[in-house]
Every structure is written in structure tokens, then in C-alpha cells.
Design an enzyme around this catalytic site. Structure first.
Site, mmCIF file in Angstrom:
data_model
loop_
_atom_site.group_PDB
_atom_site.id
_atom_site.type_symbol
_atom_site.label_atom_id
_atom_site.label_comp_id
_atom_site.label_asym_id
_atom_site.label_seq_id
_atom_site.Cartn_x
_atom_site.Cartn_y
_atom_site.Cartn_z
ATOM 1 C CE LYS A 129 -4.420 0.929 0.112
ATOM 2 N NZ LYS A 129 -5.553 0.073 -0.307
ATOM 3 C CG ASP A 169 -7.312 3.209 -0.899
ATOM 4 O OD1 ASP A 169 -7.758 2.061 -0.822
ATOM 5 O OD2 ASP A 169 -7.425 4.028 0.043
HETATM 6 P P1 NDP Z 1 -12.913 7.762 -3.044
HETATM 7 O O1 NDP Z 1 -11.843 8.751 -2.854
HETATM 8 O O2 NDP Z 1 -13.450 7.530 -4.413
HETATM 9 O O3 NDP Z 1 -14.162 8.086 -2.089
HETATM 10 C C1 NDP Z 1 -14.003 8.173 -0.721
HETATM 11 C C2 NDP Z 1 -15.331 8.526 -0.095
HETATM 12 O O4 NDP Z 1 -15.237 8.381 1.318
HETATM 13 C C3 NDP Z 1 -15.732 9.970 -0.348
HETATM 14 O O5 NDP Z 1 -17.127 10.064 -0.386
HETATM 15 C C4 NDP Z 1 -15.143 10.684 0.855
HETATM 16 O O6 NDP Z 1 -15.763 11.918 1.166
HETATM 17 C C5 NDP Z 1 -15.380 9.664 1.946
HETATM 18 N N1 NDP Z 1 -14.328 9.814 2.978
HETATM 19 C C6 NDP Z 1 -13.001 9.673 2.813
HETATM 20 N N2 NDP Z 1 -12.338 9.920 3.954
HETATM 21 C C7 NDP Z 1 -13.277 10.223 4.842
HETATM 22 C C8 NDP Z 1 -13.229 10.568 6.207
HETATM 23 N N3 NDP Z 1 -12.055 10.651 6.879
HETATM 24 N N4 NDP Z 1 -14.411 10.788 6.832
HETATM 25 C C9 NDP Z 1 -15.600 10.689 6.154
HETATM 26 N N5 NDP Z 1 -15.697 10.373 4.862
HETATM 27 C C10 NDP Z 1 -14.565 10.148 4.225
HETATM 28 O O7 NDP Z 1 -12.337 6.392 -2.432
HETATM 29 P P2 NDP Z 1 -12.823 4.896 -2.678
HETATM 30 O O8 NDP Z 1 -14.276 4.841 -2.921
HETATM 31 O O9 NDP Z 1 -11.899 4.304 -3.667
HETATM 32 O O10 NDP Z 1 -12.467 4.226 -1.264
HETATM 33 C C11 NDP Z 1 -13.415 4.139 -0.206
HETATM 34 C C12 NDP Z 1 -12.978 3.054 0.755
HETATM 35 O O11 NDP Z 1 -12.923 1.797 0.072
HETATM 36 C C13 NDP Z 1 -11.590 3.234 1.385
HETATM 37 O O12 NDP Z 1 -11.600 2.679 2.683
HETATM 38 C C14 NDP Z 1 -10.698 2.379 0.497
HETATM 39 O O13 NDP Z 1 -9.534 1.972 1.168
HETATM 40 C C15 NDP Z 1 -11.631 1.208 0.225
HETATM 41 N N6 NDP Z 1 -11.352 0.395 -0.935
HETATM 42 C C16 NDP Z 1 -11.215 0.950 -2.184
HETATM 43 C C17 NDP Z 1 -11.000 0.139 -3.279
HETATM 44 C C18 NDP Z 1 -10.942 0.671 -4.670
HETATM 45 O O14 NDP Z 1 -10.849 -0.139 -5.599
HETATM 46 N N7 NDP Z 1 -11.010 1.974 -4.887
HETATM 47 C C19 NDP Z 1 -10.852 -1.315 -3.129
HETATM 48 C C20 NDP Z 1 -11.082 -1.802 -1.787
HETATM 49 C C21 NDP Z 1 -11.289 -0.953 -0.753
HETATM 50 P P3 NDP Z 1 -15.020 13.298 0.779
HETATM 51 O O15 NDP Z 1 -15.112 13.389 -0.707
HETATM 52 O O16 NDP Z 1 -15.808 14.338 1.496
HETATM 53 O O17 NDP Z 1 -13.615 13.178 1.267
HETATM 54 O O1 2IT Z 2 -7.899 -1.651 -0.762
HETATM 55 C C1 2IT Z 2 -7.862 -2.148 -1.895
HETATM 56 O O2 2IT Z 2 -8.009 -3.363 -2.081
HETATM 57 C C2 2IT Z 2 -7.627 -1.253 -3.033
HETATM 58 N N1 2IT Z 2 -7.539 -0.041 -2.837
HETATM 59 C C3 2IT Z 2 -7.449 -1.811 -4.415
HETATM 60 C C4 2IT Z 2 -6.025 -2.205 -4.649
HETATM 61 C C5 2IT Z 2 -5.700 -2.647 -6.051
HETATM 62 O O3 2IT Z 2 -4.520 -2.970 -6.241
HETATM 63 O O4 2IT Z 2 -6.560 -2.694 -6.930
#
Ligand code: NDP
Ligand code: 2IT
Length: 448
Positions: A129, A169
Site C-alpha cells: 500500500k 484508493d
Molecule cells: P474515493 O476517494 O473515491 O471516495 C471516498 C469517499 O469516502 C468519499 O465520499 C469521501 O468523502 C469519503 N471519505 C473519505 N475519507 C473520509 C473521512 N475521513 N471521513 C468521512 N468520509 C470520508 O475512495 P474509494 O471509494 O476508492 O475508497 C473508499 C474506501 O474503500 C476506502 O476505505 C478504500 O480503502 C476502500 N477500498 C477501495 C478500493 C478501490 O478499488 N477503490 C478497493 C477496496 C477498498 P469526501 O469526498 O468528502 O472526502
Molecule cells: O484496498 C484495496 O483493495 C484497493 N484499494 C485496491 C487495490 C488494487 O490494487 O486494486
């Protein structure tokens, strides 16, 4: 912190002293250690090979400076990280997070979790990461590009398609991956699958953008089926409104659910009639606006300040898809008391340890993130396969593979929960299933 297994207890206590200031990392280790205790009984080879001691230390942790120039000509400096946690079953693989809260503890917790998640996908990927405390909010496109280029100017020397393959992420989506890829190619003169989540015109996989949210719903559908039910007619609350939340929304709706609340870090919107996917997607993904503006577009929706309040909205299913520790014990109690029958995690470690215990002990359907959100990285693995064979698969082909992988993860976690005496406890099941494979690979490869 109480353990029954002496080996687990010793390694955890030693780590708690060494990493006293890394609370998210310790929380992630505690969850895994507590859950795998039943798998350690009668297996002295783990202690003999120092497996737990070796698993909690990243193989390499790179800390670097990113200097860039903003639109006003001012020099800015951010702190950046890449944590290459464990390569026992494949090249390091995991996303990059850009958010002001990013620090060493958060990157280590995410890298540690990623190792077991990637193991569960059954694809050959190790855990890693990275990220930076850079805040993408309010930055211009050119500032984002300059930051990404400066970030890659250091990172490129540490990664490669068979070494370490970053992806998105929080704060990193297709735009950022594109700028990172362009800079890697410029420096290395090498067009290769070194990042996943790429644009579709330069080696990205169809369905990668949708994969984490879709995968979460495929997994949740298996959980619901175990209680002879499904998404149809269910009221669903989804926190966040980023990549994972949006595509969980789309898939859950297509399976018959009504999404009644979503959030961003400023607050949440509620509409008992069901939120509109296209309006929400355009607002957040295309226009990058704040969620309260949804209410200007759809008059039946209401906005509420503060993101934690979303868990007070009564629902059948909760899909936390924002960030770590967004559900504390009080929110967990409220959810269960209001009749929520299923919590399935899209974000990484969204529930505090106490919230998790409450979900498990209350007997509702509950899945830990490393199982239910593995669809994103699994599809990244499929993108790597397509890049290696220099072919692109159709959306349907990738989606079908994703669905199969999520069903297999559910089955592996459920079967392990039964085998080790905790039937239906997916925290125990998923952690053991992920752990055993990594541990066996480490033993086979000797003390390295
Ligand atoms: P994005 O940046 O696309 O979206 C994040 C969302 O979460 C936004 O709506 C944001 O609001 C909100 N957010 C972020 N930080 C905070 C905080 N501290 N408090 C409240 N709201 C918050 O990220 P992703 O959708 O990609 O990721 C979301 C989650 O999923 C994370 O935990 C990530 O690690 C996990 N994840 C992502 C994967 C991926 O493929 N993208 C895969 C597996 C897990 P705002 O815009 O106001 O900051
Ligand atoms: O938390 C996660 O699994 C991710 N942000 C996706 C990682 C990836 O390599 O696609």
C-alpha cells in the site's frame, strides 16, 4: 487485549511496544491475530518458523518527499510512502491513497490487510500500500498532474510489473492513475502493466472501475442467501459517495434494493424514495461536487451535517464504503437496534474493534472488509493478466470472473468458519483462510 494462544499474545505484546504510536496498524493486527487463534492450535510449525513475527514487519517501507509547485508558483512539500508488506504469494499489490490523514500507521494497516485480502482472491498477489498526505480537494487538474508526476519520479525505482503494482484508493482514481502511468513510462521508456485501474485506451480493464462496489454486492448476496433472502425490496444505507460507494449503489439497485442514504465527509443525504444513481454519479464522479448539492437536483432528498449520523437512519443493510473506523460502538448499537440485519464492509476496516464485536455477538450477518471488498484488487489481478497476455477481455467476461471470485471468497470464509468451530463467523473464517495460504508459502520459501 486478551488472547488465549501464548504465541499470538507474545508477538502482539512485543509489537504493541514497538509500534505504540501506530494505532490503526495495531488494530488491524489485533483483528487478524484474534481471529486466527483457532488455526494456530496444534500447529507448532508457525511459531518454529517465526511466521507471526515475520508477518507483522513489512519487507520494505519507503518514506519519501514529494516536492511540487502549485498554481500560484509556491513550492509545496508532501510526505509519501510505499509499504511493500509481504511478497510470499506474488508481487506486492495494493492501492495508493491521497488524503491529508495519511501517515505511516494508516499505510501499514492497509498494507497488512491487503496481504490477507489478496490471498483470499486466490490470485498470485502479495500485499502493499502507499500514498501521501497530499489533499486533492480543491486542487486544479494541473496541480494534480504535477503532484502525480513528482510522486512517480521517486516511486518508479521501487515498482515494476513483477515487483510491485500500485492502483487507486481514496483520492486516486482513473485521472491520477493516468498521470502516474504517463510519468512512469516517460522515465523508464517502458510501456508495461505497472499500475492497475488504468484508462481503457492504454491497458485498463473493463469493469475495474465498478469492481469493488459490484464485488461487495456479489459477496453480500451470498451472505443474504445464507438466510434465504436477497437485496430485493431491502432498504440500504451506503456511506461515502466515491468509487466504491457509487458502484455498490448501482449494483444493489439492479438487484432490487432501495438506497436511502449516502454521505461524504461533510454529511449525508436521505431520500426514503431511493436515491438516483445517475444524478449521484454525475454529481460526484464527473463534476466532483459536494453531496449536499444532490438536494438541489432532487427535491425529495434532505441533507444532514456530520457523517456519523448516517448510521442513525434505519435500514435493512448497511454498506460502509468511506473510510476506517467510521462505525464506532455507539453507531453499531444504533444500527442493530434499528433492525439492520446485515453489515457488509466496502471500506477498509470501517468498524472499530468494539463495533465489530458488537456485530458478531448480536448475530446479524457481518463481513469484514478483507473478504467483502476484495473484488477491486481481484479485478486488478485480472487487469494484470490481460496486460501480460496483451489482450482485453469483454466487460461481461471480467464481471463474470469477478462474480465467481466473490462467491469463492464467501465459500472459503464460510467453510473455514465451520472447520474451526465458529460457523457463520466470517471474521474468523476470512482471516484464517487468508492467513493459512500466506503462512504456508512463507514456510515453503524458508527464512527470508
Ligand atoms: P474515493 O476517494 O473515491 O471516495 C471516498 C469517499 O469516502 C468519499 O465520499 C469521501 O468523502 C469519503 N471519505 C473519505 N475519507 C473520509 C473521512 N475521513 N471521513 C468521512 N468520509 C470520508 O475512495 P474509494 O471509494 O476508492 O475508497 C473508499 C474506501 O474503500 C476506502 O476505505 C478504500 O480503502 C476502500 N477500498 C477501495 C478500493 C478501490 O478499488 N477503490 C478497493 C477496496 C477498498 P469526501 O469526498 O468528502 O472526502
Ligand atoms: O484496498 C484495496 O483493495 C484497493 N484499494 C485496491 C487495490 C488494487 O490494487 O486494486
Amino acid at each position: 487485549m486478551s488472547f488465549t494462544n501464548k504465541y499470538v499474545e507474545r508477538v502482539y505484546n512485543e509489537l504493541a511496544v514497538k509500534s505504540a504510536d501506530e494505532k490503526e496498524f495495531l488494530q488491524a493486527v489485533y483483528e487478524v491475530f484474534k481471529a486466527i487463534e483457532p488455526a494456530l492450535e496444534g500447529h507448532p510449525e508457525y511459531e518454529k518458523n517465526g511466521i507471526l513475527e515475520r508477518m507483522v514487519e513489512p519487507e520494505r517501507f519507503i518514506l519519501f518527499k514529494v516536492s511540487w509547485v502549485d498554481d500560484q508558483g509556491k513550492v509545496r512539500v508532501n510526505r509519501a510512502y510505499r509499504c511493500q508488506f509481504n511478497s510470499a504469494i506474488g508481487p506486492y499489490k495494493g492501492g495508493l491513497r491521497l488524503h491529508p490523514s495519511v501517515n505511516a500507521s494508516i499505510i501499514k494497516f492497509l498494507g497488512f490487510e491487503q496481504t490477507f485480502k489478496n490471498s483470499l482472491t486466490s490470485l498470485p498477489m502479495g500485499g502493499g500500500k502507499g500514498g501521501s498526505d497530499f489533499d486533492p480537494k480543491g486542487k486544479s487538474d494541473l496541480e494534480i498532474m504535477r503532484f502525480c508526476q513528482a510522486f512517480m519520479t521517486e516511486l518508479y525505482r521501487h515498482i515494476g510489473p513483477d515487483t510491485d503494482v500500485p492502483a487507486g484508493d481514496i483520492g486516486v482514481g482513473a485521472r491520477e492513475v493516468g498521470y502516474l502511468f504517463g510519468q512512469y513510462k516517460r522515465i523508464k521508456n517502458d510501456f508495461t502493466g505497472v499500475l492497475t485501474g488504468k484508462g481503457l485506451t492504454f491497458g485498463g480493464s473493463l469493469a475495474r472501475k465498478e469492481a469493488t462496489g459490484y464485488g461487495l454486492c456479489y459477496f453480500t448476496r451470498e451472505m443474504l442467501a445464507s438466510k434465504n433472502t436477497d437485496f430485493n425490496g431491502k432498504k440500504v444505507v451506503i456511506s461515502g459517495s466515491g468509487n466504491v460507494a457509487l458502484y455498490a449503489m448501482q449494483k444493489a439497485q439492479s438487484l432490487g434494493a432501495r438506497i436511502i442514504a449516502m454521505s461524504d465527509s461533510s454529511g449525508y443525504v436521505v431520500d426514503e424514495n431511493g436515491l438516483d444513481f445517475e444524478v449521484m454519479r454525475k454529481l460526484k464522479e464527473v463534476d466532483r461536487k459536494r453531496i449536499h448539492e444532490y438536494c438541489d437536483l432532487v427535491k425529495t432528498a434532505t441533507f444532514h451535517e456530520g457523517c456519523r449520523g448516517i448510521w442513525t437512519v434505519p435500514c435493512d443493510i448497511a454498506l460502509p464504503c468511506a473510510t476506517q473506523n467510521e462505525i464506532d460502538l455507539e453507531s453499531a448499537k444504533t444500527l442493530v437496534a434499528n433492525g439492520c440485519m446485515c453489515v457488509s464492509e466496502g471500506a477498509n476496516m470501517p468498524s472499530t474493534a468494539e463495533a465489530m464485536d458488537h456485530f458478531v455477538s448480536s448475530g446479524i450477518l457481518y463481513s469484514p472488509s478483507k473478504a467483502s471488498n476484495a473484488g477491486g484488487v481481484a479485478t486488478s489481478g485480472l487487469e494484470m493478466s490481460q496486460n501480460s497476455e496483451r489482450l482485453s477481455w469483454s466487460f461481461e467476461e471480467v464481471d463474470a470472473k469477478l462474480e465467481g471470485i466473490m462467491k469463492n471468497i464467501y465459500k472459503a470464509a464460510y467453510d473455514a468458519s465451520c472447520k474451526y468451530g465458529y460457523p457463520g463467523n466470517l471474521v474468523v473464517g476470512a482471516n484464517i483462510a487468508g492467513f493459512v495460504k500466506v503462512a504456508e508459502a512463507m514456510i515453503a520459501q524458508g527464512v527470508v
